[in-house]
Design a protein around this motif. Structure first.
Motif, PDB file in Angstrom:
ATOM      1  N   VAL A   6       0.813  -1.206   0.096  1.00 22.25           N
ATOM      2  CA  VAL A   6      -0.192   0.023   0.010  1.00 22.25           C
ATOM      3  C   VAL A   6       0.902   1.119   0.032  1.00 22.25           C
ATOM      4  N   SER A   7       1.891   1.193   0.719  1.00 25.46           N
ATOM      5  CA  SER A   7       2.645   2.620   1.051  1.00 25.46           C
ATOM      6  C   SER A   7       3.604   2.791  -0.523  1.00 25.46           C
ATOM      7  N   GLU A   8       4.082   1.571  -1.234  1.00 31.60           N
ATOM      8  CA  GLU A   8       4.619   1.581  -2.333  1.00 31.60           C
ATOM      9  C   GLU A   8       3.669   2.088  -3.234  1.00 31.60           C
ATOM     10  N   LEU A   9       2.484   1.598  -3.547  1.00 34.32           N
ATOM     11  CA  LEU A   9       1.711   2.019  -4.509  1.00 34.32           C
ATOM     12  C   LEU A   9       1.448   3.701  -4.516  1.00 34.32           C
ATOM     13  N   PHE A  10       1.007   4.043  -3.076  1.00 34.65           N
ATOM     14  CA  PHE A  10       0.520   5.524  -3.045  1.00 34.65           C
ATOM     15  C   PHE A  10       1.844   6.552  -3.182  1.00 34.65           C
ATOM     16  N   SER A  11       3.098   6.163  -2.492  1.00 33.40           N
ATOM     17  CA  SER A  11       4.080   7.130  -2.299  1.00 33.40           C
ATOM     18  C   SER A  11       4.971   6.987  -3.717  1.00 33.40           C
ATOM     19  N   GLN A  12       5.069   5.823  -4.466  1.00 33.97           N
ATOM     20  CA  GLN A  12       6.043   5.757  -5.601  1.00 33.97           C
ATOM     21  C   GLN A  12       4.839   5.834  -6.822  1.00 33.97           C
ATOM     22  N   THR A  13       4.105   4.635  -7.234  1.00 37.16           N
ATOM     23  CA  THR A  13       3.399   4.400  -8.412  1.00 37.16           C
ATOM     24  C   THR A  13       2.626   5.535  -8.611  1.00 37.16           C
ATOM     25  N   ILE A  14       1.621   6.014  -7.629  1.00 35.94           N
ATOM     26  CA  ILE A  14       0.652   7.036  -7.887  1.00 35.94           C
ATOM     27  C   ILE A  14       1.310   8.310  -7.842  1.00 35.94           C
ATOM     28  N   ALA A  15       2.426   8.742  -6.983  1.00 34.68           N
ATOM     29  CA  ALA A  15       2.913   9.860  -7.216  1.00 34.68           C
ATOM     30  C   ALA A  15       3.557  10.058  -8.242  1.00 34.68           C
ATOM     31  N   GLU A  16       4.325   9.135  -8.854  1.00 28.63           N
ATOM     32  CA  GLU A  16       5.159   9.227 -10.075  1.00 28.63           C
ATOM     33  C   GLU A  16       4.213   9.448 -11.149  1.00 28.63           C
ATOM     34  N   LEU A  17       3.023   8.870 -11.322  1.00 24.76           N
ATOM     35  CA  LEU A  17       1.860   9.075 -12.273  1.00 24.76           C
ATOM     36  C   LEU A  17       1.543  10.497 -12.233  1.00 24.76           C
ATOM     37  N   ALA A  18       1.432  10.949 -11.060  1.00 25.37           N
ATOM     38  CA  ALA A  18       0.545  12.466 -10.813  1.00 25.37           C
ATOM     39  C   ALA A  18       1.816  13.502 -11.325  1.00 25.37           C
ATOM     40  N   SER A  19       2.998  13.087 -11.275  1.00 21.82           N
ATOM     41  CA  SER A  19       4.157  14.019 -11.636  1.00 21.82           C
ATOM     42  C   SER A  19       3.985  14.704 -12.857  1.00 21.82           C
ATOM     43  N   SER A  20       3.228  13.832 -13.845  1.00 23.66           N
ATOM     44  CA  SER A  20       3.351  14.192 -15.101  1.00 23.66           C
ATOM     45  C   SER A  20       2.019  14.721 -15.448  1.00 23.66           C
ATOM     46  N   GLY A  21       1.025  15.267 -14.623  1.00 20.48           N
ATOM     47  CA  GLY A  21      -0.287  15.757 -14.906  1.00 20.48           C
ATOM     48  C   GLY A  21      -1.294  15.419 -13.859  1.00 20.48           C
ATOM     49  N   PRO A  22      -2.370  15.952 -14.267  1.00 17.68           N
ATOM     50  CA  PRO A  22      -3.570  15.731 -13.126  1.00 17.68           C
ATOM     51  C   PRO A  22      -4.083  14.354 -13.436  1.00 17.68           C
ATOM     52  N   THR A  23      -4.093  13.698 -12.298  1.00 19.71           N
ATOM     53  CA  THR A  23      -4.434  12.332 -12.277  1.00 19.71           C
ATOM     54  C   THR A  23      -5.595  12.016 -11.079  1.00 19.71           C
ATOM     55  N   ILE A  24      -6.456  11.182 -11.671  1.00 16.83           N
ATOM     56  CA  ILE A  24      -7.828  10.722 -10.802  1.00 16.83           C
ATOM     57  C   ILE A  24      -7.400   9.449 -10.644  1.00 16.83           C
ATOM     58  N   ALA A  78      -8.786 -12.120  15.751  1.00 16.38           N
ATOM     59  CA  ALA A  78      -9.411 -12.680  14.449  1.00 16.38           C
ATOM     60  C   ALA A  78      -8.871 -12.048  13.349  1.00 16.38           C
ATOM     61  N   ASN A  79      -8.044 -11.040  13.411  1.00 10.00           N
ATOM     62  CA  ASN A  79      -7.828 -10.010  12.118  1.00 10.00           C
ATOM     63  C   ASN A  79      -6.210 -10.148  12.030  1.00 10.00           C
ATOM     64  N   PRO A  80      -5.531 -10.247  10.989  1.00  7.14           N
ATOM     65  CA  PRO A  80      -3.840  -9.957  11.037  1.00  7.14           C
ATOM     66  C   PRO A  80      -3.628  -8.798  11.437  1.00  7.14           C
ATOM     67  N   VAL A  81      -2.451  -8.186  12.124  1.00  5.05           N
ATOM     68  CA  VAL A  81      -2.287  -6.856  12.379  1.00  5.05           C
ATOM     69  C   VAL A  81      -1.997  -5.991  11.139  1.00  5.05           C
ATOM     70  N   ASP A  82      -1.727  -6.921   9.928  1.00  7.52           N
ATOM     71  CA  ASP A  82      -1.048  -6.523   8.840  1.00  7.52           C
ATOM     72  C   ASP A  82      -2.299  -5.655   8.197  1.00  7.52           C
ATOM     73  N   ILE A  83      -3.679  -5.792   8.493  1.00  4.48           N
ATOM     74  CA  ILE A  83      -4.610  -5.186   7.977  1.00  4.48           C
ATOM     75  C   ILE A  83      -4.940  -3.848   8.751  1.00  4.48           C
ATOM     76  N   HIS A  84      -4.635  -3.947  10.083  1.00  2.37           N
ATOM     77  CA  HIS A  84      -4.606  -2.551  10.683  1.00  2.37           C
ATOM     78  C   HIS A  84      -3.452  -1.697  10.205  1.00  2.37           C
ATOM     79  N   ARG A  85      -2.245  -2.189   9.991  1.00  8.16           N
ATOM     80  CA  ARG A  85      -1.346  -1.366   9.462  1.00  8.16           C
ATOM     81  C   ARG A  85      -1.384  -0.809   8.021  1.00  8.16           C
ATOM     82  N   ALA A  86      -2.077  -1.822   7.355  1.00  9.88           N
ATOM     83  CA  ALA A  86      -2.662  -1.433   5.827  1.00  9.88           C
ATOM     84  C   ALA A  86      -3.317  -0.094   6.040  1.00  9.88           C
ATOM     85  N   THR A  87      -4.476  -0.208   6.811  1.00  3.67           N
ATOM     86  CA  THR A  87      -5.307   1.158   7.125  1.00  3.67           C
ATOM     87  C   THR A  87      -4.391   2.321   7.562  1.00  3.67           C
ATOM     88  N   ASP A  88      -3.719   2.054   8.409  1.00  5.95           N
ATOM     89  CA  ASP A  88      -2.643   3.168   8.634  1.00  5.95           C
ATOM     90  C   ASP A  88      -1.798   3.664   7.635  1.00  5.95           C
TER      91      ASP A  88
END
Length: 309
Positions: free
Chosen positions: A125-143, A163-173
């Motif tokens: 999740v962190s890589e998707l937002f901080s790298q992939t989406i940020a990189e795409l948005a650097s070239s123009g308006p991105t939805i 009942a739920n892995p701690v990872d799910i909590h961390r993903a929301t964070d």
């Protein structure tokens, strides 16, 4: 700026980063058509367009200490009401207000990011937002379309750590942290999130949304409009259906369909054509009686399902 065909807009699947299901250049003629096909109150579409325009005009001019906008719109409502189609259509509509830019629509596949391995979902999740989406948005308006957002931003207060892995909590964070970071650094992004289960979304995510819009099931008037639009569209291929689309008896069908969502209504029309092999072979032979019969069957199934809950 004329919209091109979707085929020209899709990035090849093999070139898509993990967690991204599609990237389209905007505007897109097919998405514009879908926007027109969704029958909702005009106020809903107007509010969505206005919020989207403000996102790209206001956030570049006004600092976040004065207006703490996060660039997030959330669409909620029952399945089949057209939330995802509205989101895609909204993206294309907004592109018409940015004719000199080269906006794009990025669709996130939340299920590609989840993992049973401890910490892996959070990192993805962190890589998707901080790298992939940020990189795409650097070239123009991105939805960015975040379908089924509760998958990524699950309500932590409703979860049991046993009942739920701690990872799910961390993903929301991770989602919340990245939304804050992108809002601070990049006003060129608009997230459009959808959910069938808003009660499953973390309150901290909802509080970051600049606009939350409920997309309700269609009222009877809207049901009639959806049926007319659907059947009239089919008349381009089966001319005899044009008469049914304008028939006063279509109001009876709309009344019989009350309670069905937009997706179910369109499928009901197909089911009506399947009432007999004769009609299936030539949909020009479709009648109001076929539609009424299919509507009764669809309502019966819906009531059975509702009673089973």
């Amino acid at each position: 700026m004329n919209a091109s065909t979707s085929a020209q807009h899709l990035v090849r699947p093999e070139d898509l980063p993990r967690g991204i299901s599609a990237v389209r250049l905007l505007p897109d003629s097919q998405l514009d058509a879908l926007w027109g096909s969704i029958i909702v109150k005009s106020e809903i579409k107007e509010q969505l367009l206005s919020q989207g325009i403000l996102n790209f005009s206001l956030r570049t001019k006004v600092s976040r200490d004065k207006l703490p906008m996060h660039g997030v719109i959330l669409l909620v409502g029952p399945p089949g009401t057209g939330k995802t189609t509205l989101a895609r259509g909204l993206a294309s509509q907004l592109a018409h207000f940015m004719p000199r830019a080269k906006p794009r629509l990025v669709e996130v596949d939340p299920h590609a990011l989840t993992s049973s391995a401890m910490g892996k979902t959070q990192r993805s999740v962190s890589e998707l937002f901080s790298q992939t989406i940020a990189e795409l948005a650097s070239s123009g308006p991105t939805i960015v379309l975040l379908d089924e957002v509760e998958t990524l931003a699950a309500d932590r207060s409703r979860m049991s750590l046993e009942a739920n892995p701690v990872d799910i909590h961390r993903a929301t964070d991770a989602v919340l942290v990245q939304l804050d970071a992108l809002a601070e650094r990049n006003p060129n992004i608009l997230f459009i999130a959808t959910s069938n289960f808003p009660q499953a979304i973390d309150d901290a995510f909802t509080s970051r949304c600049d606009l939350v819009v409920e997309v309700p099931p269609p009222a009877q008037e809207a049901v009639a409009q959806i049926l007319e639009h659907c059947i009239d569209s089919l008349s381009e291929h089966f001319p005899a259906l044009a008469k049914i689309a304008k028939s006063k008896d279509l109001a009876k069908v709309a009344q019989a369909c009350e309670g069905l969502d937009g997706r179910a209504l369109r499928k009901m029309v197909v089911n009506a054509m399947a009432q007999s092999r004769e009609v299936a072979a030539d949909p020009n032979k479709l009648t109001i009686d076929h539609l009424l019969s299919a509507a009764a069957s669809a309502k019966a199934v819906r009531m059975q399902k509702g009673g089973a809950k």
